[in-house]
Design a protein around this motif. Structure first.
Motif, PDB file in Angstrom:
ATOM      1  N   ASP A 124       0.814  -1.213   0.000  1.00 16.37           N
ATOM      2  CA  ASP A 124       0.000   0.000   0.000  1.00 16.37           C
ATOM      3  C   ASP A 124       0.850   1.267   0.000  1.00 16.37           C
ATOM      4  OD1 ASP A 124      -2.695  -1.211   0.344  1.00 16.37           O
ATOM      5  OD2 ASP A 124      -1.806  -1.934   2.200  1.00 16.37           O
ATOM      6  N   GLY A 125       2.091   1.148   0.423  1.00 18.39           N
ATOM      7  CA  GLY A 125       2.967   2.300   0.499  1.00 18.39           C
ATOM      8  C   GLY A 125       4.411   1.833   0.567  1.00 18.39           C
ATOM      9  N   LEU A 126       5.312   2.807   0.518  1.00 16.25           N
ATOM     10  CA  LEU A 126       6.745   2.519   0.507  1.00 16.25           C
ATOM     11  C   LEU A 126       7.438   3.287   1.618  1.00 16.25           C
ATOM     12  CD1 LEU A 126       7.325   3.021  -3.335  1.00 16.25           C
ATOM     13  CD2 LEU A 126       6.875   0.849  -2.155  1.00 16.25           C
ATOM     14  N   LEU A 127       8.390   2.637   2.259  1.00 17.98           N
ATOM     15  CA  LEU A 127       9.282   3.288   3.218  1.00 17.98           C
ATOM     16  C   LEU A 127      10.634   3.448   2.543  1.00 17.98           C
ATOM     17  CD1 LEU A 127       9.690   4.276   6.185  1.00 17.98           C
ATOM     18  CD2 LEU A 127      10.571   1.982   6.666  1.00 17.98           C
ATOM     19  N   VAL A 128      11.070   4.695   2.374  1.00 19.88           N
ATOM     20  CA  VAL A 128      12.286   4.969   1.610  1.00 19.88           C
ATOM     21  C   VAL A 128      13.283   5.695   2.506  1.00 19.88           C
ATOM     22  CG1 VAL A 128      13.222   5.917  -0.522  1.00 19.88           C
ATOM     23  CG2 VAL A 128      10.826   5.200  -0.441  1.00 19.88           C
ATOM     24  N   ALA A 137       9.546   8.713  -6.082  1.00 18.59           N
ATOM     25  CA  ALA A 137       8.122   9.057  -6.039  1.00 18.59           C
ATOM     26  C   ALA A 137       7.527   9.188  -7.436  1.00 18.59           C
ATOM     27  CB  ALA A 137       7.927  10.357  -5.256  1.00 18.59           C
ATOM     28  N   ASP A 138       8.315   9.668  -8.377  1.00 17.31           N
ATOM     29  CA  ASP A 138       7.834   9.824  -9.754  1.00 17.31           C
ATOM     30  C   ASP A 138       7.698   8.484 -10.471  1.00 17.31           C
ATOM     31  OD1 ASP A 138       7.696  12.574  -9.588  1.00 17.31           O
ATOM     32  OD2 ASP A 138       9.686  12.901 -10.473  1.00 17.31           O
ATOM     33  N   ALA A 139       8.421   7.472 -10.001  1.00 18.31           N
ATOM     34  CA  ALA A 139       8.534   6.223 -10.748  1.00 18.31           C
ATOM     35  C   ALA A 139       7.374   5.268 -10.520  1.00 18.31           C
ATOM     36  CB  ALA A 139       9.844   5.529 -10.381  1.00 18.31           C
ATOM     37  N   CYS A 140       6.621   5.451  -9.444  1.00 17.34           N
ATOM     38  CA  CYS A 140       5.558   4.486  -9.156  1.00 17.34           C
ATOM     39  C   CYS A 140       4.322   5.210  -8.642  1.00 17.34           C
ATOM     40  CB  CYS A 140       6.039   3.445  -8.135  1.00 17.34           C
ATOM     41  SG  CYS A 140       6.218   4.099  -6.470  1.00 17.34           S
ATOM     42  N   GLY A 141       3.266   4.444  -8.430  1.00 17.27           N
ATOM     43  CA  GLY A 141       2.001   5.051  -8.046  1.00 17.27           C
ATOM     44  C   GLY A 141       1.685   4.988  -6.575  1.00 17.27           C
ATOM     45  N   LEU A 142       2.612   4.483  -5.746  1.00 14.67           N
ATOM     46  CA  LEU A 142       2.340   4.327  -4.325  1.00 14.67           C
ATOM     47  C   LEU A 142       2.802   5.549  -3.525  1.00 14.67           C
ATOM     48  CD1 LEU A 142       3.400   0.620  -3.653  1.00 14.67           C
ATOM     49  CD2 LEU A 142       1.102   1.538  -4.032  1.00 14.67           C
ATOM     50  N   ALA A 190       7.483  17.930   0.602  1.00 14.96           N
ATOM     51  CA  ALA A 190       6.058  17.800   0.920  1.00 14.96           C
ATOM     52  C   ALA A 190       5.165  18.265  -0.218  1.00 14.96           C
ATOM     53  CB  ALA A 190       5.734  18.576   2.193  1.00 14.96           C
ATOM     54  N   ASP A 191       5.727  18.979  -1.191  1.00 14.86           N
ATOM     55  CA  ASP A 191       4.888  19.423  -2.305  1.00 14.86           C
ATOM     56  C   ASP A 191       4.647  18.316  -3.329  1.00 14.86           C
ATOM     57  OD1 ASP A 191       7.124  19.245  -4.017  1.00 14.86           O
ATOM     58  OD2 ASP A 191       7.451  21.407  -4.089  1.00 14.86           O
ATOM     59  N   HIS A 192       5.348  17.185  -3.181  1.00 12.23           N
ATOM     60  CA  HIS A 192       5.130  16.075  -4.107  1.00 12.23           C
ATOM     61  C   HIS A 192       3.883  15.305  -3.673  1.00 12.23           C
ATOM     62  CE1 HIS A 192       5.649  12.544  -6.586  1.00 12.23           C
ATOM     63  NE2 HIS A 192       6.682  13.115  -7.182  1.00 12.23           N
ATOM     64  N   PRO A 193       2.954  15.050  -4.581  1.00  5.63           N
ATOM     65  CA  PRO A 193       1.683  14.438  -4.171  1.00  5.63           C
ATOM     66  C   PRO A 193       1.808  13.029  -3.606  1.00  5.63           C
ATOM     67  CG  PRO A 193       1.860  14.547  -6.572  1.00  5.63           C
ATOM     68  CD  PRO A 193       2.980  15.373  -6.033  1.00  5.63           C
ATOM     69  N   ARG A 194       2.912  12.335  -3.906  1.00  5.27           N
ATOM     70  CA  ARG A 194       3.048  10.969  -3.394  1.00  5.27           C
ATOM     71  C   ARG A 194       4.019  10.873  -2.210  1.00  5.27           C
ATOM     72  NH1 ARG A 194       2.092  10.080  -8.666  1.00  5.27           N
ATOM     73  NH2 ARG A 194       4.274  10.052  -9.306  1.00  5.27           N
ATOM     74  N   ILE A 195       4.577  11.972  -1.779  1.00  8.07           N
ATOM     75  CA  ILE A 195       5.386  11.974  -0.551  1.00  8.07           C
ATOM     76  C   ILE A 195       4.482  12.471   0.562  1.00  8.07           C
ATOM     77  CG2 ILE A 195       7.381  12.970   0.614  1.00  8.07           C
ATOM     78  CD1 ILE A 195       8.785  13.054  -2.112  1.00  8.07           C
ATOM     79  N   VAL A 196       4.044  11.533   1.410  1.00  7.02           N
ATOM     80  CA  VAL A 196       2.953  11.844   2.331  1.00  7.02           C
ATOM     81  C   VAL A 196       3.315  11.695   3.806  1.00  7.02           C
ATOM     82  CG1 VAL A 196       1.230  11.173   0.599  1.00  7.02           C
ATOM     83  CG2 VAL A 196       2.024   9.471   2.276  1.00  7.02           C
TER      84      VAL A 196
END
Length: 308
Positions: free
Chosen positions: A109-113, A134-139, A163-169
Protein backbone atom coordinates in the motif's frame (compact mmCIF):
# COMPACT_ATOMS: atom_id res chain seq x y z
CA UNK A 1 -9.21 15.39 23.46
CA UNK A 2 -7.86 15.62 19.92
CA UNK A 3 -9.74 17.22 17.06
CA UNK A 4 -9.70 16.65 13.32
CA UNK A 5 -7.41 19.66 12.94
CA UNK A 6 -4.73 18.30 15.27
CA UNK A 7 -3.23 15.70 12.91
CA UNK A 8 -3.68 14.36 9.37
CA UNK A 9 -7.02 12.58 9.06
CA UNK A 10 -7.10 9.80 8.24
CA UNK A 11 -3.42 8.88 8.54
CA UNK A 12 -2.14 7.47 5.24
CA UNK A 13 -1.01 4.12 6.66
CA UNK A 14 -3.01 3.87 9.88
CA UNK A 15 -1.87 4.94 13.35
CA UNK A 16 -0.50 1.81 15.00
CA UNK A 17 2.22 0.33 12.80
CA UNK A 18 4.58 -2.50 13.68
CA UNK A 19 8.05 -2.73 12.16
CA UNK A 20 7.69 -6.47 11.67
CA UNK A 21 10.60 -8.88 11.86
CA UNK A 22 11.19 -11.16 8.90
CA UNK A 23 10.89 -14.75 10.15
CA UNK A 24 13.42 -17.29 8.91
CA UNK A 25 13.53 -21.05 9.19
CA UNK A 26 16.21 -22.75 11.29
CA UNK A 27 18.29 -23.08 8.12
CA UNK A 28 18.03 -19.35 7.45
CA UNK A 29 15.52 -19.44 4.59
CA UNK A 30 12.55 -17.09 4.38
CA UNK A 31 9.69 -18.45 6.51
CA UNK A 32 6.58 -17.28 4.70
CA UNK A 33 4.23 -19.37 6.85
CA UNK A 34 5.76 -17.86 9.97
CA UNK A 35 5.46 -14.37 8.49
CA UNK A 36 1.77 -14.93 7.81
CA UNK A 37 1.12 -16.20 11.34
CA UNK A 38 2.98 -13.30 12.91
CA UNK A 39 1.26 -10.73 10.68
CA UNK A 40 -2.14 -12.22 11.49
CA UNK A 41 -1.40 -11.97 15.22
CA UNK A 42 -0.29 -8.35 14.92
CA UNK A 43 -3.33 -7.32 12.89
CA UNK A 44 -5.68 -9.12 15.28
CA UNK A 45 -4.07 -7.29 18.22
CA UNK A 46 -4.74 -3.85 16.78
CA UNK A 47 -1.86 -3.03 14.41
CA UNK A 48 -3.52 -1.28 11.49
CA UNK A 49 -0.26 -1.09 9.56
CA UNK A 50 2.77 -3.33 9.07
CA UNK A 51 6.16 -2.19 7.85
CA UNK A 52 7.91 -5.01 6.00
CA UNK A 53 11.61 -5.16 5.13
CA UNK A 54 12.56 -2.20 7.28
CA UNK A 55 15.48 -2.05 9.68
CA UNK A 56 13.84 -4.55 12.05
CA UNK A 57 12.94 -6.69 9.03
CA UNK A 58 16.62 -7.16 8.10
CA UNK A 59 16.27 -5.45 4.74
CA UNK A 60 20.05 -5.27 4.13
CA UNK A 61 20.31 -9.07 4.10
CA UNK A 62 17.14 -10.13 2.30
CA UNK A 63 17.08 -10.50 -1.47
CA UNK A 64 14.88 -8.52 -3.84
CA UNK A 65 12.82 -11.66 -4.52
CA UNK A 66 12.37 -12.33 -0.81
CA UNK A 67 11.12 -8.79 -0.24
CA UNK A 68 8.43 -9.22 -2.89
CA UNK A 69 7.48 -12.69 -1.68
CA UNK A 70 7.08 -11.33 1.84
CA UNK A 71 4.66 -8.60 0.73
CA UNK A 72 2.57 -11.09 -1.26
CA UNK A 73 2.40 -13.59 1.61
CA UNK A 74 1.53 -11.01 4.28
CA UNK A 75 -1.14 -9.45 2.07
CA UNK A 76 -2.72 -12.88 1.75
CA UNK A 77 -2.67 -13.28 5.55
CA UNK A 78 -4.05 -9.89 6.62
CA UNK A 79 -6.18 -8.88 3.66
CA UNK A 80 -7.35 -5.32 4.22
CA UNK A 81 -7.02 -5.40 8.01
CA UNK A 82 -3.65 -3.64 7.88
CA UNK A 83 -1.86 -1.36 5.46
CA UNK A 84 1.41 -2.81 4.17
CA UNK A 85 4.34 -0.44 3.86
CA UNK A 86 7.31 -2.01 2.08
CA UNK A 87 10.85 -0.93 2.82
CA UNK A 88 12.58 -0.29 -0.50
CA UNK A 89 15.38 2.11 0.40
CA UNK A 90 18.92 1.33 -0.71
CA UNK A 91 22.14 3.24 -1.34
CA UNK A 92 21.39 3.22 -5.08
CA UNK A 93 18.59 5.29 -6.63
CA UNK A 94 18.15 2.92 -9.57
CA UNK A 95 17.89 -0.11 -7.28
CA UNK A 96 15.45 1.70 -5.01
CA UNK A 97 13.17 2.42 -7.98
CA UNK A 98 13.31 -1.25 -9.00
CA UNK A 99 12.30 -2.34 -5.50
CA UNK A 100 9.52 0.25 -5.40
CA UNK A 101 8.00 -1.06 -8.61
CA UNK A 102 8.30 -4.65 -7.39
CA UNK A 103 6.61 -3.80 -4.09
CA UNK A 104 3.77 -2.09 -5.92
CA UNK A 105 3.28 -5.17 -8.08
CA UNK A 106 3.38 -7.46 -5.02
CA UNK A 107 0.50 -5.61 -3.34
CA UNK A 108 2.04 -3.04 -0.99
CA UNK A 109 0.00 0.00 0.00
CA UNK A 110 2.97 2.30 0.50
CA UNK A 111 6.74 2.52 0.51
CA UNK A 112 9.28 3.29 3.22
CA UNK A 113 12.29 4.97 1.61
CA UNK A 114 15.35 5.55 3.74
CA UNK A 115 17.94 8.21 2.97
CA UNK A 116 20.70 6.63 0.86
CA UNK A 117 23.45 5.47 3.17
CA UNK A 118 27.25 5.40 2.95
CA UNK A 119 27.61 7.85 0.03
CA UNK A 120 26.17 10.68 2.18
CA UNK A 121 24.60 12.75 -0.64
CA UNK A 122 24.11 16.48 -0.05
CA UNK A 123 20.59 17.77 0.44
CA UNK A 124 19.92 18.66 -3.19
CA UNK A 125 20.94 15.16 -4.30
CA UNK A 126 18.88 13.64 -1.49
CA UNK A 127 15.85 15.58 -2.61
CA UNK A 128 16.36 14.47 -6.21
CA UNK A 129 16.63 10.84 -5.07
CA UNK A 130 13.29 10.90 -3.27
CA UNK A 131 11.55 12.71 -6.11
CA UNK A 132 12.82 10.16 -8.64
CA UNK A 133 11.45 7.28 -6.56
CA UNK A 134 8.12 9.06 -6.04
CA UNK A 135 7.83 9.82 -9.75
CA UNK A 136 8.53 6.22 -10.75
CA UNK A 137 5.56 4.49 -9.16
CA UNK A 138 2.00 5.05 -8.05
CA UNK A 139 2.34 4.33 -4.32
CA UNK A 140 2.58 6.91 -1.53
CA UNK A 141 5.96 7.28 0.18
CA UNK A 142 7.03 7.57 3.79
CA UNK A 143 10.53 9.01 4.03
CA UNK A 144 12.69 7.35 6.67
CA UNK A 145 14.86 9.84 8.57
CA UNK A 146 17.37 7.87 10.64
CA UNK A 147 20.72 9.66 10.41
CA UNK A 148 22.37 7.49 13.09
CA UNK A 149 22.28 4.60 10.60
CA UNK A 150 22.51 6.35 7.24
CA UNK A 151 24.99 9.09 8.08
CA UNK A 152 22.72 11.63 6.36
CA UNK A 153 19.95 13.71 7.90
CA UNK A 154 16.90 14.62 5.84
CA UNK A 155 16.98 18.23 6.92
CA UNK A 156 13.69 19.92 7.89
CA UNK A 157 13.89 22.37 4.99
CA UNK A 158 14.37 19.45 2.58
CA UNK A 159 11.29 17.73 4.02
CA UNK A 160 9.29 20.94 3.62
CA UNK A 161 10.23 21.11 -0.07
CA UNK A 162 9.51 17.41 -0.63
CA UNK A 163 6.06 17.80 0.92
CA UNK A 164 4.89 19.42 -2.31
CA UNK A 165 5.13 16.08 -4.11
CA UNK A 166 1.68 14.44 -4.17
CA UNK A 167 3.05 10.97 -3.39
CA UNK A 168 5.39 11.97 -0.55
CA UNK A 169 2.95 11.84 2.33
CA UNK A 170 4.72 10.74 5.51
CA UNK A 171 7.92 10.59 7.56
CA UNK A 172 9.17 7.85 9.85
CA UNK A 173 11.02 9.99 12.37
CA UNK A 174 14.15 8.63 14.05
CA UNK A 175 15.96 11.97 13.96
CA UNK A 176 15.86 12.70 17.71
CA UNK A 177 15.29 16.34 16.77
CA UNK A 178 12.08 17.49 18.41
CA UNK A 179 12.55 21.07 17.24
CA UNK A 180 13.07 20.01 13.63
CA UNK A 181 10.06 17.71 13.76
CA UNK A 182 7.83 20.51 15.03
CA UNK A 183 9.08 22.83 12.28
CA UNK A 184 8.03 20.34 9.60
CA UNK A 185 4.71 19.58 11.30
CA UNK A 186 3.92 23.28 11.46
CA UNK A 187 4.76 23.94 7.80
CA UNK A 188 3.47 20.83 5.99
CA UNK A 189 0.71 18.23 5.97
CA UNK A 190 3.20 15.35 6.18
CA UNK A 191 2.05 12.56 8.48
CA UNK A 192 4.73 11.92 11.08
CA UNK A 193 5.27 8.47 12.59
CA UNK A 194 7.40 8.08 15.69
CA UNK A 195 10.11 5.58 14.82
CA UNK A 196 11.63 5.41 18.32
CA UNK A 197 9.42 3.67 20.87
CA UNK A 198 10.40 5.95 23.74
CA UNK A 199 9.09 8.96 21.78
CA UNK A 200 5.67 7.65 20.78
CA UNK A 201 3.60 9.70 23.20
CA UNK A 202 5.78 12.81 22.90
CA UNK A 203 5.43 12.99 19.12
CA UNK A 204 1.76 12.02 19.14
CA UNK A 205 1.04 14.81 21.59
CA UNK A 206 2.44 17.42 19.19
CA UNK A 207 0.52 16.14 16.17
CA UNK A 208 2.18 12.99 14.84
CA UNK A 209 -0.07 10.52 13.03
CA UNK A 210 1.08 7.50 15.03
CA UNK A 211 4.09 5.23 15.30
CA UNK A 212 6.18 2.52 13.67
CA UNK A 213 7.22 0.33 16.59
CA UNK A 214 9.71 -2.50 16.93
CA UNK A 215 8.55 -3.36 20.45
CA UNK A 216 5.04 -3.86 19.03
CA UNK A 217 6.22 -7.20 17.61
CA UNK A 218 6.02 -8.47 21.19
CA UNK A 219 3.29 -6.29 22.76
CA UNK A 220 1.19 -5.09 19.80
CA UNK A 221 -1.69 -3.88 21.94
CA UNK A 222 0.29 -1.67 24.34
CA UNK A 223 0.98 1.40 22.22
CA UNK A 224 -2.39 1.20 20.46
CA UNK A 225 -4.00 1.42 23.90
CA UNK A 226 -1.78 4.43 24.63
CA UNK A 227 -3.02 6.26 21.53
CA UNK A 228 -6.62 5.40 22.34
CA UNK A 229 -6.21 6.78 25.86
CA UNK A 230 -4.72 10.01 24.58
CA UNK A 231 -7.46 10.43 21.98
CA UNK A 232 -10.08 9.89 24.68
CA UNK A 233 -8.59 12.72 26.71
CA UNK A 234 -7.06 10.44 29.35
CA UNK A 235 -3.57 11.88 29.01
CA UNK A 236 -2.58 10.67 32.46
CA UNK A 237 -3.20 7.06 31.49
CA UNK A 238 -1.37 7.56 28.21
CA UNK A 239 1.64 8.87 30.12
CA UNK A 240 1.54 5.93 32.52
CA UNK A 241 1.47 3.47 29.62
CA UNK A 242 4.45 5.17 27.96
CA UNK A 243 6.44 5.07 31.20
CA UNK A 244 5.48 1.48 31.83
CA UNK A 245 6.62 0.51 28.34
CA UNK A 246 10.15 1.65 29.19
CA UNK A 247 10.62 -1.58 31.12
CA UNK A 248 10.66 -3.36 27.76
CA UNK A 249 11.84 -0.57 25.48
CA UNK A 250 15.15 -0.20 27.29
CA UNK A 251 16.30 -3.85 27.19
CA UNK A 252 15.03 -4.30 23.65
CA UNK A 253 16.27 -1.06 22.11
CA UNK A 254 19.00 0.45 24.30
CA UNK A 255 20.96 -2.38 25.88
CA UNK A 256 23.69 -2.74 23.27
CA UNK A 257 22.04 -5.26 20.93
CA UNK A 258 20.19 -4.30 17.73
CA UNK A 259 16.42 -4.31 18.02
CA UNK A 260 16.17 -7.05 15.44
CA UNK A 261 18.30 -9.33 17.61
CA UNK A 262 16.41 -8.66 20.83
CA UNK A 263 13.00 -8.90 19.17
CA UNK A 264 13.74 -12.22 17.53
CA UNK A 265 15.20 -13.57 20.77
CA UNK A 266 12.09 -12.63 22.71
CA UNK A 267 9.63 -13.81 20.06
CA UNK A 268 11.45 -17.14 19.90
CA UNK A 269 11.36 -17.50 23.69
CA UNK A 270 7.61 -16.89 23.57
CA UNK A 271 7.11 -19.53 20.87
CA UNK A 272 6.21 -16.99 18.19
CA UNK A 273 7.55 -16.92 14.61
CA UNK A 274 11.03 -15.42 14.40
CA UNK A 275 13.92 -17.74 13.61
CA UNK A 276 17.58 -16.76 13.43
CA UNK A 277 19.04 -13.45 12.36
CA UNK A 278 21.23 -13.26 9.29
CA UNK A 279 24.92 -12.44 9.46
CA UNK A 280 26.55 -10.13 10.25
CA UNK A 281 24.00 -9.99 13.07
CA UNK A 282 24.35 -12.68 15.73
CA UNK A 283 21.74 -14.19 18.00
CA UNK A 284 21.33 -12.99 21.57
CA UNK A 285 22.97 -15.27 24.11
CA UNK A 286 21.09 -17.16 26.81
CA UNK A 287 21.71 -14.50 29.47
CA UNK A 288 20.41 -11.65 27.31
CA UNK A 289 17.40 -13.71 26.25
CA UNK A 290 16.59 -14.51 29.88
CA UNK A 291 16.73 -10.84 30.82
CA UNK A 292 14.43 -9.93 27.94
CA UNK A 293 11.95 -12.62 28.94
CA UNK A 294 12.01 -11.43 32.55
CA UNK A 295 11.32 -7.85 31.42
CA UNK A 296 8.42 -9.02 29.26
CA UNK A 297 6.91 -11.08 32.07
CA UNK A 298 7.29 -8.18 34.49
CA UNK A 299 5.48 -5.85 32.11
CA UNK A 300 2.73 -8.41 31.49
CA UNK A 301 2.30 -8.99 35.22
CA UNK A 302 2.06 -5.26 35.90
CA UNK A 303 -0.51 -4.85 33.12
CA UNK A 304 -2.58 -7.67 34.57
CA UNK A 305 -2.50 -6.18 38.04
CA UNK A 306 -3.52 -2.75 36.79
CA UNK A 307 -6.55 -4.23 35.04
CA UNK A 308 -7.60 -6.31 38.03
Amino acid sequence: MTTDDDRPSPPPFGRALCAMVTPFTDSGALDLDGAQRLADRLAAAGCDGLVLSGTTGESPTTTDAEKSELVTAVREAVGNRAALVAGVGTADTRHTVELALAAEKAGADGLLVVAPYYSRPPQDALEAHFREVADACGLPLALYDIPARTGTRIEPDTLVRLADHPRIVAVKDCSYDLLGTQKVLSRTDLAYYAGCDEQILALYAIGAAGYVSTVANVVPELFRTLLDAFDAGDTGRAARLQRRALALIEPMMAAGLPGTVTTKALLGALGLPSGPVRAPLRAADRKATGELLAAYRGLSSEAGQSQA
